[in-house]
Design a protein around this motif. Structure first.
Motif, PDB file in Angstrom:
ATOM      1  N   MET A  63       7.508   2.894  -0.590  1.00 18.06           N
ATOM      2  CA  MET A  63       5.880   2.334  -0.149  1.00 18.06           C
ATOM      3  C   MET A  63       5.907   1.346  -0.892  1.00 18.06           C
ATOM      4  SD  MET A  63       2.414   4.447   1.612  1.00 18.06           S
ATOM      5  CE  MET A  63       1.350   4.474  -0.642  1.00 18.06           C
ATOM      6  N   LEU A  67       5.616  -2.290   0.539  1.00 23.83           N
ATOM      7  CA  LEU A  67       3.999  -2.981   0.751  1.00 23.83           C
ATOM      8  C   LEU A  67       3.434  -4.478   0.349  1.00 23.83           C
ATOM      9  CD1 LEU A  67       1.532   0.059   1.330  1.00 23.83           C
ATOM     10  CD2 LEU A  67       2.246  -1.554   2.545  1.00 23.83           C
ATOM     11  N   ILE A  97      -5.260  -3.973   0.105  1.00 21.15           N
ATOM     12  CA  ILE A  97      -4.409  -3.263   0.957  1.00 21.15           C
ATOM     13  C   ILE A  97      -4.575  -1.534   0.307  1.00 21.15           C
ATOM     14  CG2 ILE A  97      -1.882  -2.179   0.884  1.00 21.15           C
ATOM     15  CD1 ILE A  97      -0.909  -4.964   0.843  1.00 21.15           C
ATOM     16  N   ILE A  98      -4.441  -1.502  -1.284  1.00 21.18           N
ATOM     17  CA  ILE A  98      -5.458  -0.504  -1.718  1.00 21.18           C
ATOM     18  C   ILE A  98      -6.220   0.245  -2.102  1.00 21.18           C
ATOM     19  CG2 ILE A  98      -5.720   1.198  -4.165  1.00 21.18           C
ATOM     20  CD1 ILE A  98      -2.760   0.600  -3.540  1.00 21.18           C
ATOM     21  N   PHE A 100      -7.984  -0.120   1.539  1.00 21.64           N
ATOM     22  CA  PHE A 100      -7.967  -0.270   2.857  1.00 21.64           C
ATOM     23  C   PHE A 100      -7.426   1.850   2.859  1.00 21.64           C
ATOM     24  CE2 PHE A 100      -4.668   0.478   7.049  1.00 21.64           C
ATOM     25  CZ  PHE A 100      -5.269   0.982   7.380  1.00 21.64           C
ATOM     26  N   LEU A 101      -6.398   1.923   2.285  1.00 22.10           N
ATOM     27  CA  LEU A 101      -5.289   2.779   1.606  1.00 22.10           C
ATOM     28  C   LEU A 101      -6.344   4.076   1.844  1.00 22.10           C
ATOM     29  CD1 LEU A 101      -1.767   1.870   1.156  1.00 22.10           C
ATOM     30  CD2 LEU A 101      -1.900   2.900   3.287  1.00 22.10           C
ATOM     31  N   VAL A 102      -6.861   3.904   0.396  1.00 22.74           N
ATOM     32  CA  VAL A 102      -8.290   5.104  -0.222  1.00 22.74           C
ATOM     33  C   VAL A 102      -9.187   4.956   0.983  1.00 22.74           C
ATOM     34  CG1 VAL A 102      -9.693   5.158  -1.848  1.00 22.74           C
ATOM     35  CG2 VAL A 102      -7.826   4.226  -2.780  1.00 22.74           C
ATOM     36  N   ILE A 104      -8.282   4.965   3.803  1.00 20.23           N
ATOM     37  CA  ILE A 104      -7.972   5.729   5.315  1.00 20.23           C
ATOM     38  C   ILE A 104      -7.906   7.485   4.559  1.00 20.23           C
ATOM     39  CG2 ILE A 104      -5.596   6.892   6.463  1.00 20.23           C
ATOM     40  CD1 ILE A 104      -7.866   4.339   7.866  1.00 20.23           C
ATOM     41  N   MET A 105      -7.437   7.497   3.191  1.00 23.70           N
ATOM     42  CA  MET A 105      -7.556   8.847   2.669  1.00 23.70           C
ATOM     43  C   MET A 105      -8.718   9.955   2.166  1.00 23.70           C
ATOM     44  SD  MET A 105      -5.924   9.579  -0.843  1.00 23.70           S
ATOM     45  CE  MET A 105      -7.951   9.498  -1.808  1.00 23.70           C
TER      46      MET A 105
END
Length: 117
Positions: A63, A67, A97-98, A100-102, A104-105
């Protein structure tokens, strides 16, 4: 939809948006995600298939390497024409990006807690 449900929905959205703004500020200004060594620049510039490399250096590192190419491409084609600084544009896209991922988590964790408690 009842008024109470709409109010809870608005509070959840406001909390997640606040978390996103704070994380973006953290990853872009306080602790910027900057490409330092040759490995980072190699991953920014080369496309990698999102499958593990058999007997590679780090076969499970799929990943981040995938990414990083996406971040480099978006930074070069979207942000760089506006700001004129490629390193800053990579930092901004990596922070997006980071973040957004955090976020979502955090949403998934909230749904887990609601389902379990």
């Amino acid at each position: 939809m009842s008024f109470k449900f709409k109010r809870e929905w608005a509070i959840n959205i406001a909390m997640q948006a606040g978390i996103a703004v704070l994380l973006f500020f953290f990853f872009s200004k306080l602790c910027p995600l900057v490409a330092f060594d040759c490995d980072d620049w190699l991953c920014l510039g080369t496309y990698r298939l999102p499958i593990p490399i058999w007997k590679g250096w780090e076969p499970t590192r799929v990943m981040p390497e995938t990414l990083m190419f996406v971040a480099g491409w978006i930074a070069a084609h979207v942000i760089y024409p506006f700001c004129g600084d490629y390193i800053f544009s990579v930092t901004i896209i990596s922070a997006c990006i980071i973040t957004f991922l955090v976020v979502i988590m955090c949403i998934c964790f909230q749904k887990l807690l609601i389902a379990r408690i």
